[in-house]
Design an enzyme around this catalytic site. Sequence first.
Site, short mmCIF file in Angstrom:
data_model
loop_
_atom_site.label_atom_id
_atom_site.label_comp_id
_atom_site.label_asym_id
_atom_site.label_seq_id
_atom_site.Cartn_x
_atom_site.Cartn_y
_atom_site.Cartn_z
N ASN A 113 -10.28 0.04 -0.14
CA ASN A 113 -8.64 -0.16 -0.17
C ASN A 113 -8.26 -0.80 -1.27
OD1 ASN A 113 -5.90 -0.63 0.34
ND2 ASN A 113 -6.45 -1.32 2.38
N HIS A 160 -3.22 7.09 2.24
CA HIS A 160 -3.70 5.88 2.05
C HIS A 160 -5.18 5.69 2.46
CE1 HIS A 160 -4.06 1.69 1.33
NE2 HIS A 160 -3.65 1.46 2.49
N CYS A 214 0.87 -1.22 -0.02
CA CYS A 214 0.13 0.18 -0.06
C CYS A 214 0.87 1.27 0.11
CB CYS A 214 -0.93 0.04 1.07
SG CYS A 214 -2.09 -1.41 1.31
#
Length: 332
Positions: A288, A258, A111
């Site tokens: 996500n 993020h 990520c």
Amino acid sequence: MTIKITGTGSALPEKTVTNSDIAKLVDTSDDWIRERTGISERRIATNDTVSSLASKACTNALEMAGRNAEDVELIIVATCSPEFLLPCCACQVQSDIGAHKAVAFDLNAACSGFLFALNTAYAYVQAGLYKNALIVGSEVLSKLIDWTDRSICVLFGDGAGAAFVETSDIDEICENGRKVGVESIVMGSDGTKGMTLSCMERGLANPYVEKIEKVNPYVHMDGQEVYKFATRQVPACISTALEKAGFTTDDIDLFVLHQANIRIIESVAKRLKADISKFPVNLNRVGNMSSATIPVLLDELNRDGKIKKGDRLVLSGFGAGLTYGASVLVWG
């Protein structure tokens, strides 16, 4: 010498999967998912691939920058879900868009990937090796997810986001007196906690292995440990990046984080004592997307006119590894 982002782009699969759709697969509900994550829906690939999404995002970024594929000198694809181990996704993108002069390679920091790729491109430019780069985060996480595990399948989505960056040889001063470009970078890793978020590749299998290991091919996550790590480490690395640049949270116009969980974003804002209105979110619509979350959000903000020249941004991410990082930059 520094770099500035002159074009952004993104690409999302057509299929939208709502929380109610997932409730038909596992024992969950729209309210349960919203309350714990802030996610309402996500995009899921049915025909798209990591490389096809990345190529679309890159094409959009080049179009905004007013550049052709043949102008591109470097392509870095951040991904943890490629279709192929060989060739790398970046070489597929190079072929797809016709960037025949570019050097291309992949980077996997999960990520944190887009941020790490952006910082890598910055280092190459600083070294004088290249004058521009296409940076893209692209993921099809839906193929890595156990769709019977309600703690995992509600979280993730598929998509890609890209940025075209170019060298800036002269000091470009904005009307507000700020100089365009990167002002500080912080990156870090904690491999001792790596197994809290993991996904195995193929196990050892050759004619000399006595017993072939059976591998679980799906993402495994200790949600509580990841949450503790993120809420502690993200504000810490942002504070370090701000300190290196000589600024405080009051000097920042937007924190582009993020998009993992709304609770994490709210906790980071609280720990930094920063106004939550400075933390834009889109995870409610896309979930996500790992390395794609920051560049997709960046592209949405850019195209909606919510980022203006001279705005000072913090980009920050965290992910498997465990990895984390933050960059402070002035938009050009």
